[in-house]
Scaffold this motif. Structure first.
Motif, short mmCIF file in Angstrom:
data_model
loop_
_atom_site.label_atom_id
_atom_site.label_comp_id
_atom_site.label_asym_id
_atom_site.label_seq_id
_atom_site.Cartn_x
_atom_site.Cartn_y
_atom_site.Cartn_z
N LEU A 54 41.95 29.68 32.73
CA LEU A 54 42.52 30.61 33.71
C LEU A 54 43.78 30.04 34.34
O LEU A 54 43.96 28.81 34.42
N THR A 55 44.62 30.93 34.82
CA THR A 55 45.80 30.56 35.60
C THR A 55 45.57 30.95 37.05
O THR A 55 44.70 31.79 37.35
N PRO A 56 46.32 30.39 38.00
CA PRO A 56 46.20 30.81 39.40
C PRO A 56 46.42 32.32 39.57
O PRO A 56 45.75 32.96 40.38
N THR A 57 47.36 32.89 38.81
CA THR A 57 47.62 34.32 38.93
C THR A 57 46.39 35.14 38.56
O THR A 57 46.04 36.12 39.24
N GLU A 58 45.71 34.74 37.49
CA GLU A 58 44.50 35.46 37.10
C GLU A 58 43.42 35.34 38.16
O GLU A 58 42.72 36.33 38.47
N LEU A 59 43.25 34.16 38.73
CA LEU A 59 42.24 33.96 39.77
C LEU A 59 42.52 34.83 40.99
O LEU A 59 41.61 35.39 41.60
N LEU A 60 43.79 34.97 41.33
CA LEU A 60 44.17 35.74 42.53
C LEU A 60 44.08 37.24 42.33
O LEU A 60 44.13 38.00 43.30
N HIS A 61 43.93 37.71 41.10
CA HIS A 61 43.96 39.15 40.84
C HIS A 61 42.70 39.65 40.12
O HIS A 61 42.70 40.78 39.63
N SER A 62 41.65 38.85 40.12
CA SER A 62 40.42 39.25 39.45
C SER A 62 39.21 38.99 40.35
O SER A 62 38.86 37.83 40.59
N PRO A 63 38.56 40.03 40.86
CA PRO A 63 37.34 39.84 41.66
C PRO A 63 36.27 39.06 40.89
O PRO A 63 35.54 38.25 41.49
N ARG A 64 36.18 39.29 39.60
CA ARG A 64 35.16 38.61 38.82
C ARG A 64 35.36 37.11 38.81
O ARG A 64 34.41 36.33 38.99
N HIS A 65 36.60 36.67 38.60
CA HIS A 65 36.89 35.24 38.58
C HIS A 65 36.67 34.63 39.96
O HIS A 65 36.19 33.50 40.08
N GLN A 66 37.04 35.35 41.00
CA GLN A 66 36.86 34.84 42.36
C GLN A 66 35.38 34.67 42.69
O GLN A 66 34.98 33.69 43.33
N THR A 67 34.56 35.60 42.24
CA THR A 67 33.12 35.49 42.47
C THR A 67 32.54 34.30 41.73
O THR A 67 31.71 33.54 42.26
#
Length: 629
Positions: A54-67
């Protein structure tokens, strides 16, 4: 997630490579989306991002990754470490992170996140940015890109999907978010490893430099993903991607792997040090951009850090071992220009000076060359190396003067200029031989160039040479080509050349025969335009009409109405430095002194031959061009 804290500590330990790591101060949820905040996110969550590609951008724009991240066992420890570094009160970062997660869920639910296709990507971005605020539009674009690459299992697969979108557009707004994502991937060690595959260390370093410097193409056998990135960089500005590539380059440079391959017979590692230092020097030269480097001071420091392991008091003799004297100097001056740590730079400078301080310096350098002219060229080359070196200004001046003294003595003792030094005209071939050497830069700045300039000044302006080299040209184009070369070659030693074909002369005489005779000689000499005047008044009228626009005046002294002396007085008031040749049948001392009082450039007594007149003309035209010193 279990070792994210340890990973962050390792990143801190590498700060001497990447410089001080600044952690972004996030006080509002939207602060997490800044470039510096994304870097901080990479720092604190590096292992989680690597394990999930993952990239920081993906983490900041995906509820699934944040969870997924929030469910990690040491998630709380990560937040506490961030609070300590930022100086926040306990619990404040947790509140912000929870708010970021809530807003991400809300935004991705309330806003329509479009599917992206290569043929319509740019249009979608344009539409989103034009119908939303700057932040909201960018969020939706990043969320759409996150959604587009979510099926990819590796960083390399994600890069391929992003490049597919990028290849379909030249729009800067559409390329910017892709540039940012690609930059985040390549600056990540796992991301770069995924892209590079099994590329050997040396080839990867070379590829990273090639992509950023853009001076060479990648080899055909380079990984397809790298070649795709190269094509993208050549197509449009990709600053974040290039910055990420330089991060990857600096990271690779900190590894103990060799850029070059060790030789089997290199038992003591001498050849390895030589090859490694020289290869690193070539990379440093390729990464130079003006007075800095691609990637700025961090790149310079990374090069210095690696070079300091190779270049020191003990290794310098090994680097140049087995080379000739001139080869040693070339290598050492190249090393001196590399980005060196202060201690390494002092060591190189001190070691170089031992070569110039040696009593046998001149002999050792001259012995490197067999031919006489090659010895001249070698001395000039070394002086040029010194003048362009990193020595102090005083040292550059002193050593340059030392080398000039050696060459000047060599020119005298070997009688290099003897064929040109006499009062008689030298053969045009002999003159051209010296002019060619001058154009090559074969003469040292200082006494050597001045000595050469003095003899060439006389010879290249003599009628014999002018006729043989310029006037013999088969066409005007060829003559212009020869003139351009001659002017350029002489300019290397600071010697201007009087271009006769571009000059306009005024011939003044009240008698038709002498006037026509002088005009004919000037045309034969190659003067471009010749005007004639039938007496002094006619001469002044023409002179004033052209506002003094002449390069030469040849004027008879004794004329009715206005004498030659009167013409001279008027000319001097308008153009004090205009070459003025007085023609007289009264070449007495008194007449000459009278003309000199009014600053006549030269005089010629009647009768005179064409050769005599040509010599005089060239003399008065070139007096101001004569080298001094």
């Amino acid at each position: 997630m279990a070792s994210d804290i340890g990973q962050a500590a390792q990143t801190d330990a590498a700060a001497d490579i990447e410089g001080a790591v600044e952690t972004a101060a996030c006080r509002e949820p939207d602060d997490f989306y800044s470039a510096s905040a994304r870097e901080s996110l990479t720092r604190f969550c590096e292992r989680f991002l690597n394990e999930n590609a993952l990239t920081p951008t993906e983490l900041l724009h995906s509820p699934r990754h944040q969870t997924t991240l929030s469910n990690q066992p040491l998630f709380v420890s990560i937040l506490q470490q961030a609070e300590r570094i930022l100086g926040h009160k306990p619990g404040t970062i947790n509140v912000l992170v929870n708010e970021v997660a809530r807003l991400t869920r809300q935004r991705t639910k309330d806003w329509t996140i479009p599917d992206l296709r290569p043929d319509g990507y740019a249009a979608v971005v344009t539409d989103l940015l034009s119908h939303h605020s700057a932040f909201d539009g960018q969020f939706i674009v990043d969320a759409a890109l996150t959604q587009h690459i979510q099926t990819a299992r590796t960083f390399a697969e994600k890069v391929a999907l992003l490049m597919e979108l990028a290849n379909g557009t030249d729009d800067a707004d559409a390329l910017a978010p892709i540039d940012r994502l690609l930059g985040e991937i390549v600056r990540n060690e796992s991301g770069m490893a995924s892209i590079a595959g099994n590329t050997p260390f040396a080839e990867l370093v070379e590829a990273l430099v090639t992509m950023v410097a853009g001076d060479l193409p990648l080899p055909d056998d380079a990984p397809a993903v790298l070649r795709g990135l190269e094509t993208l960089i050549r197509k449009a500005p990709m600053p974040v991607l290039c910055d990420g590539l330089m991060v990857a380059f600096r990271r690779e440079l900190a590894k103990p792997d060799r850029i070059t391959t060790a030789s089997r017979g290199d038992l003591f590692g001498v050849e390895t040090i030589q090859k490694e230092a020289l290869a690193l020097g070539v990379l440093a030269q390729r990464l130079r951009t003006g007075d800095s480097f691609f990637g700025g001071t961090r790149t310079e420091f990374a090069l210095q850090r690696r070079m300091s392991l190779l270049v020191n008091e003990d290794s310098l003799p090994e680097i140049v071992r087995g080379r000739t004297f001139i080869q040693k100097l070339r290598i050492l001056f190249m090393v001196q220009k590399m980005p060196l740590a202060p201690s390494s730079e002092r060591a190189v400078n001190a070691y170089l000076k031992t070569y110039f301080d040696g009593r046998d310096f001149a002999g050792r350098l001259l012995d490197c060359f067999k031919e006489q002219l090659d010895k001249l060229r070698g001395l000039a080359e070394v002086q040029k190396l010194v003048r362009e070196s990193k020595f102090t200004e005083d040292d550059r001046e002193a050593i340059s003067q030392q080398i000039d003294e050696v060459q000047n003595a060599f020119i005298r003792t070997q009688r290099i200029l003897s064929p040109l030094a006499g009062k008689e005209d030298a053969s045009p071939e002999a003159v051209l031989d010296v002019v060619k050497l001058a154009g090559e830069g074969a003469f040292c700045a200082g006494k050597s160039r001045l000595a050469v300039a003095r003899v060439l000044y006389r010879q290249v302006h003599r009628p014999r040479f002018v006729r043989a080299f310029l006037l013999s040209a088969a066409s005007g184009k060829e003559r212009a080509t020869r003139l351009g070369w001659l002017t350029g070659a002489l300019s290397v030693i600071g010697l201007p050349f009087a271009d006769l074909s571009a000059m306009r002369a005024l011939v003044v005489d009240d008698e038709d025969g002498p006037r026509n005779y002088v005009e004919s000689v000037l045309h034969d000499l190659g003067i471009g335009a010749v005007d004639t005047a039938v007496d002094g008044q006619d001469a002044l009228d023409r002179f004033m009409a052209r506002e003094g626009g002449y390069d030469l005046v040849i004027c008879d002294w004794m004329m009715p109405k206005v004498s030659g002396l009167d013409v001279l007085r008027t000319v001097r008031r308008v153009k004090p430095d205009l070459p003025f040749l007085m023609v007289t049948a009264l070449a007495t001392r008194k007449a000459v002194e009278k003309a000199l009082e009014h600053h006549v450039t030269g005089y010629i007594a009647k009768p005179f031959t064409p050769d005599h007149l040509e010599d005089k003309v060239l003399l008065v035209l070139t007096q101001r061009l004569a080298p001094t010193g």
